[in-house]
Design a protein around this motif. Structure first.
Motif, PDB file in Angstrom:
ATOM      1  N   PHE A   1      20.552  41.157  13.140  1.00 42.65           N
ATOM      2  CA  PHE A   1      21.581  40.248  12.620  1.00 42.65           C
ATOM      3  C   PHE A   1      22.725  40.242  13.623  1.00 42.65           C
ATOM      4  CE2 PHE A   1      25.080  38.576  10.302  1.00 42.65           C
ATOM      5  CZ  PHE A   1      24.576  37.825   9.259  1.00 42.65           C
ATOM      6  N   LEU A   2      22.840  39.157  14.384  1.00 39.97           N
ATOM      7  CA  LEU A   2      23.924  39.036  15.366  1.00 39.97           C
ATOM      8  C   LEU A   2      25.089  38.306  14.705  1.00 39.97           C
ATOM      9  CD1 LEU A   2      22.105  38.108  18.705  1.00 39.97           C
ATOM     10  CD2 LEU A   2      22.760  40.345  17.843  1.00 39.97           C
ATOM     11  N   ALA A   3      26.113  39.063  14.359  1.00 37.00           N
ATOM     12  CA  ALA A   3      27.250  38.510  13.607  1.00 37.00           C
ATOM     13  C   ALA A   3      28.333  37.966  14.543  1.00 37.00           C
ATOM     14  CB  ALA A   3      27.833  39.593  12.703  1.00 37.00           C
ATOM     15  N   ASN A   4      29.060  36.960  14.048  1.00 35.88           N
ATOM     16  CA  ASN A   4      30.255  36.439  14.742  1.00 35.88           C
ATOM     17  C   ASN A   4      29.985  36.091  16.204  1.00 35.88           C
ATOM     18  OD1 ASN A   4      31.848  36.964  12.378  1.00 35.88           O
ATOM     19  ND2 ASN A   4      31.886  39.115  13.002  1.00 35.88           N
ATOM     20  N   ILE A   5      28.896  35.389  16.460  1.00 33.02           N
ATOM     21  CA  ILE A   5      28.525  35.071  17.841  1.00 33.02           C
ATOM     22  C   ILE A   5      29.627  34.288  18.553  1.00 33.02           C
ATOM     23  CG2 ILE A   5      26.942  33.654  19.234  1.00 33.02           C
ATOM     24  CD1 ILE A   5      24.693  34.587  17.346  1.00 33.02           C
ATOM     25  N   ARG A   6      30.247  33.353  17.844  1.00 34.02           N
ATOM     26  CA  ARG A   6      31.327  32.560  18.461  1.00 34.02           C
ATOM     27  C   ARG A   6      32.425  33.456  19.041  1.00 34.02           C
ATOM     28  NH1 ARG A   6      35.916  31.626  16.275  1.00 34.02           N
ATOM     29  NH2 ARG A   6      35.113  32.192  14.231  1.00 34.02           N
ATOM     30  N   GLU A   7      32.830  34.471  18.285  1.00 33.08           N
ATOM     31  CA  GLU A   7      33.901  35.368  18.736  1.00 33.08           C
ATOM     32  C   GLU A   7      33.414  36.311  19.832  1.00 33.08           C
ATOM     33  OE1 GLU A   7      35.757  37.444  15.554  1.00 33.08           O
ATOM     34  OE2 GLU A   7      36.098  35.647  14.353  1.00 33.08           O
ATOM     35  N   VAL A   8      32.259  36.937  19.616  1.00 29.14           N
ATOM     36  CA  VAL A   8      31.743  37.934  20.568  1.00 29.14           C
ATOM     37  C   VAL A   8      31.458  37.287  21.924  1.00 29.14           C
ATOM     38  CG1 VAL A   8      29.910  39.605  21.035  1.00 29.14           C
ATOM     39  CG2 VAL A   8      30.772  39.320  18.697  1.00 29.14           C
ATOM     40  N   TRP A   9      30.950  36.063  21.907  1.00 33.51           N
ATOM     41  CA  TRP A   9      30.600  35.363  23.137  1.00 33.51           C
ATOM     42  C   TRP A   9      31.801  35.248  24.083  1.00 33.51           C
ATOM     43  CZ3 TRP A   9      25.799  33.912  24.695  1.00 33.51           C
ATOM     44  CH2 TRP A   9      25.688  33.006  25.757  1.00 33.51           C
ATOM     45  N   GLU A  10      33.005  35.114  23.512  1.00 35.49           N
ATOM     46  CA  GLU A  10      34.210  34.930  24.317  1.00 35.49           C
ATOM     47  C   GLU A  10      34.781  36.244  24.834  1.00 35.49           C
ATOM     48  OE1 GLU A  10      35.264  32.009  25.281  1.00 35.49           O
ATOM     49  OE2 GLU A  10      33.652  31.047  24.153  1.00 35.49           O
ATOM     50  N   GLU A  11      34.283  37.370  24.341  1.00 36.68           N
ATOM     51  CA  GLU A  11      34.778  38.662  24.792  1.00 36.68           C
ATOM     52  C   GLU A  11      34.309  38.958  26.211  1.00 36.68           C
ATOM     53  OE1 GLU A  11      33.361  41.558  22.037  1.00 36.68           O
ATOM     54  OE2 GLU A  11      34.504  40.761  20.334  1.00 36.68           O
ATOM     55  N   ASN A  12      34.971  39.894  26.855  1.00 40.04           N
ATOM     56  CA  ASN A  12      34.547  40.334  28.176  1.00 40.04           C
ATOM     57  C   ASN A  12      33.138  40.936  28.077  1.00 40.04           C
ATOM     58  OD1 ASN A  12      34.721  41.002  30.920  1.00 40.04           O
ATOM     59  ND2 ASN A  12      35.447  43.066  30.436  1.00 40.04           N
ATOM     60  N   ALA A  13      32.203  40.401  28.854  1.00 37.69           N
ATOM     61  CA  ALA A  13      30.793  40.829  28.833  1.00 37.69           C
ATOM     62  C   ALA A  13      30.155  40.604  27.463  1.00 37.69           C
ATOM     63  CB  ALA A  13      30.657  42.301  29.232  1.00 37.69           C
ATOM     64  N   GLY A  14      30.711  39.701  26.676  1.00 35.99           N
ATOM     65  CA  GLY A  14      30.192  39.446  25.331  1.00 35.99           C
ATOM     66  C   GLY A  14      28.795  38.862  25.323  1.00 35.99           C
ATOM     67  N   GLN A  15      28.480  38.035  26.328  1.00 42.81           N
ATOM     68  CA  GLN A  15      27.169  37.385  26.374  1.00 42.81           C
ATOM     69  C   GLN A  15      26.068  38.425  26.564  1.00 42.81           C
ATOM     70  OE1 GLN A  15      27.551  34.327  29.382  1.00 42.81           O
ATOM     71  NE2 GLN A  15      29.546  33.710  28.603  1.00 42.81           N
ATOM     72  N   ALA A  16      26.296  39.339  27.528  1.00 45.60           N
ATOM     73  CA  ALA A  16      25.317  40.405  27.756  1.00 45.60           C
ATOM     74  C   ALA A  16      25.245  41.342  26.551  1.00 45.60           C
ATOM     75  CB  ALA A  16      25.697  41.194  29.012  1.00 45.60           C
ATOM     76  N   LYS A  17      26.386  41.570  25.927  1.00 44.20           N
ATOM     77  CA  LYS A  17      26.443  42.457  24.758  1.00 44.20           C
ATOM     78  C   LYS A  17      25.540  41.951  23.632  1.00 44.20           C
ATOM     79  CE  LYS A  17      29.832  44.189  21.386  1.00 44.20           C
ATOM     80  NZ  LYS A  17      31.269  44.148  20.990  1.00 44.20           N
ATOM     81  N   LEU A  18      25.541  40.640  23.397  1.00 49.88           N
ATOM     82  CA  LEU A  18      24.706  40.063  22.343  1.00 49.88           C
ATOM     83  C   LEU A  18      23.220  40.194  22.681  1.00 49.88           C
ATOM     84  CD1 LEU A  18      26.871  36.896  21.631  1.00 49.88           C
ATOM     85  CD2 LEU A  18      26.372  38.687  19.966  1.00 49.88           C
ATOM     86  N   GLN A  19      22.877  39.924  23.931  1.00 53.53           N
ATOM     87  CA  GLN A  19      21.468  40.060  24.340  1.00 53.53           C
ATOM     88  C   GLN A  19      21.012  41.517  24.255  1.00 53.53           C
ATOM     89  OE1 GLN A  19      21.736  38.076  28.215  1.00 53.53           O
ATOM     90  NE2 GLN A  19      20.629  36.319  27.382  1.00 53.53           N
ATOM     91  N   GLU A  20      21.884  42.439  24.653  1.00 50.20           N
ATOM     92  CA  GLU A  20      21.561  43.868  24.570  1.00 50.20           C
ATOM     93  C   GLU A  20      21.387  44.319  23.129  1.00 50.20           C
ATOM     94  OE1 GLU A  20      24.008  45.149  28.637  1.00 50.20           O
ATOM     95  OE2 GLU A  20      24.761  45.720  26.655  1.00 50.20           O
ATOM     96  N   GLN A  21      22.236  43.792  22.233  1.00 48.22           N
ATOM     97  CA  GLN A  21      22.115  44.164  20.814  1.00 48.22           C
ATOM     98  C   GLN A  21      20.786  43.685  20.246  1.00 48.22           C
ATOM     99  OE1 GLN A  21      25.316  42.914  18.160  1.00 48.22           O
ATOM    100  NE2 GLN A  21      23.992  43.246  16.369  1.00 48.22           N
ATOM    101  N   LEU A  22      20.374  42.475  20.637  1.00 48.44           N
ATOM    102  CA  LEU A  22      19.111  41.919  20.161  1.00 48.44           C
ATOM    103  C   LEU A  22      17.945  42.810  20.598  1.00 48.44           C
ATOM    104  CD1 LEU A  22      18.167  39.512  18.537  1.00 48.44           C
ATOM    105  CD2 LEU A  22      18.140  38.150  20.627  1.00 48.44           C
ATOM    106  N   LEU A  23      17.965  43.216  21.851  1.00 51.93           N
ATOM    107  CA  LEU A  23      16.914  44.093  22.365  1.00 51.93           C
ATOM    108  C   LEU A  23      16.943  45.460  21.684  1.00 51.93           C
ATOM    109  CD1 LEU A  23      17.266  43.212  26.146  1.00 51.93           C
ATOM    110  CD2 LEU A  23      15.218  42.842  24.748  1.00 51.93           C
TER     111      LEU A  23
END
Length: 464
Positions: A86-108
């Motif tokens: 469950f990737l929550a608050n993607i809109r907010e996390v995406w804008e964080e520093n290294a947020g894009q990689a963080k979401l992909q890492e969480q998924l993995l």
């Protein structure tokens, strides 16, 4: 069965026992079960045996409960899959520093149970996700997606996932779900009256229905909330353990200033509009055009240079405006209030510096005191015929950028040359004169409506 199969079963059972990822939904989840069941029907009734990869989009305005329902589905069916995330608050996390990689890492990490995988770039993350997940049957929730870039980075295509996988996307923007990007669409609807009263009551009274003394006033608050769970919860909690007099004061205040918590949540959709012309269209509709025919409004907005066709289409996609079956523009009144608050909060003390004026007391003050300025782009004042008022036309002298003017039960005394030369829309119910004065500049007008007027001759003489 051989020994290896038995060991495999034991390992799977232990993993399920260890995976206690249960997301908090709500203490009193009113209306959740029925909506979950509706979505499960779209995902396939036998979610455990279906072999197709299926993407479902949940679309609706902010605060309508998309995330809550997605959490409930995750809790109820997540254990039936080989992996879940469950990737929550993607809109907010995406804008964080290294947020894009963080979401992909969480998924993995969530699905492959590997904590060491690092994603040096989005493109690397895409390749890794496709490689690691293509043989796994997974349930993935992508919560609050607001760009195609996010979708492409987290679920590039059906081929990324193993047979029987389910991907659920929650968004406020219908455009992200177009073009066969999802297999099923679930438009989120607000709560009905009985659900609204129950949810509100749990927060305001800590029980399923209002107490006797508060029954009628509770219905007023529920009506104001318009079936929006966010508003019902926030206002219910705010009013808990308060006196009736305080409730009445809150309701009176809400007529002028919306609740801050609700306002901020809804304003996210407005702030995400990257085009200033679309923002202008939204504010014009919120202040003046609700209940009008779509084609008439587009004529006026195009006359103002606002590219109405694409602008209105974007607002509908973002759940900010509704076009009903009769081609009439509608808007949830909490969104209407959000738009009007955006105007008010830019100049809370000085009425004359607001770009749009719609509240009768405010407009009466501006016209009576003749304090209008060039900041004012639109103004409406609708009075009952029995209470018609007369103002000096000089009250409009400094409103040089006024482009939208709606009057009813109003008379003007003096020279019409003071009305803005930038006027595009004039709606004047009960226009008192027999003809429109020649010195009223009309070259930029695209719409003039003179219902219940005394006009016998539109123009007495041609304008040079």
């Amino acid at each position: 069965r051989n020994e290896s199969e038995a060991i495999k079963d034991i390992v799977e059972n232990v993993e399920k026992l260890l995976d206690k990822t249960i997301l908090f939904i709500a203490t009193n989840p009113v209306g959740v079960e029925s909506r979950v069941n509706d979505i499960i029907q779209l995902l396939d009734r036998d979610i455990q045996k279906s072999h197709d990869v299926l993407l479902l989009g949940m679309w609706g305005m902010g605060g309508v409960g998309k995330t809550t329902i997605a959490k409930a589905i995750y809790n109820k069916f997540g254990s039936k899959f080989e992996g879940r995330s469950f990737l929550a608050n993607i809109r907010e996390v995406w804008e964080e520093n290294a947020g894009q990689a963080k979401l992909q890492e969480q998924l993995l990490s969530d699905i492959c149970k590997e904590m060491t995988t690092k994603v040096p770039s989005v493109e690397y993350g895409k390749m890794t996700l496709k490689d690691r997940l293509c043989h796994k049957r997974v349930l993935i929730i992508l919560d609050d997606v607001n760009t195609l870039e996010q979708l492409n980075a987290l679920c590039g295509s059906h081929k990324w996932f193993g047979s029987g996988s389910r991907i659920i996307i929650t968004t406020r923007d219908m455009n992200l779900l177009r073009g066969n990007r999802v297999d099923q669409l679930y438009p989120m609807k607000g709560m009905n009256e009985s659900e609204s009263i129950e949810l509100f009551s749990w927060h305001a009274f800590k029980q399923a229905s209002p107490t006797k003394d508060f029954a009628e006033i509770s219905r007023n608050v529920v009506e104001y909330s318009g079936g929006l769970p966010l508003a019902l919860e926030v206002l219910g909690s705010y009013l808990f353990d308060r006196e009736v007099t305080e409730w009445k004061s809150v309701i009176d205040k809400l007529k002028r200033i919306p609740n801050d918590q609700v306002h901020k949540k809804l304003k996210i959709s407005y702030d995400s509009l990257s085009d200033d012309t679309v923002k202008e269209i939204f504010l014009d509709i919120a202040c003046f055009f609700i209940g009008m025919d779509r084609n008439d409004v587009m004529l006026i907005l195009n006359g103002c240079g606002l590219f109405a066709e694409i602008g209105l289409s974007i607002l509908v996609e973002r759940c900010l405006v509704i076009v009903d079956y009769n081609n009439i523009l509608r808007m949830h009144h909490l969104l209407r209030d959000m738009g009007r608050e955006i105007v008010r909060e830019k100049s809370p003390e000085e009425l004359e510096e607001r770009c749009r004026l719609w509240f009768p007391e405010d407009v009466l003050h501006i016209l009576s005191e003749q304090t209008g300025t060039k900041a004012i782009k639109g103004l409406t004042l609708k009075l009952p015929r029995a209470n018609a008022k007369c103002f000096s036309s000089e009250a409009f002298k400094k409103m040089t950028k006024l482009r939208l003017l709606q009057l009813a039960g109003v008379k003007l005394d003096g020279d019409f040359k003071y009305l803005s030369r930038n006027l595009r829309w004039l709606s004047w119910n009960g226009f008192p004169l027999r003809y429109i004065p020649a010195n009223f500049y009309r070259e930029k007008l695209v719409s003039i409506e003179l219902v219940n007027s005394n006009v016998k001759l539109v123009w007495k003489k041609a304008q040079n």
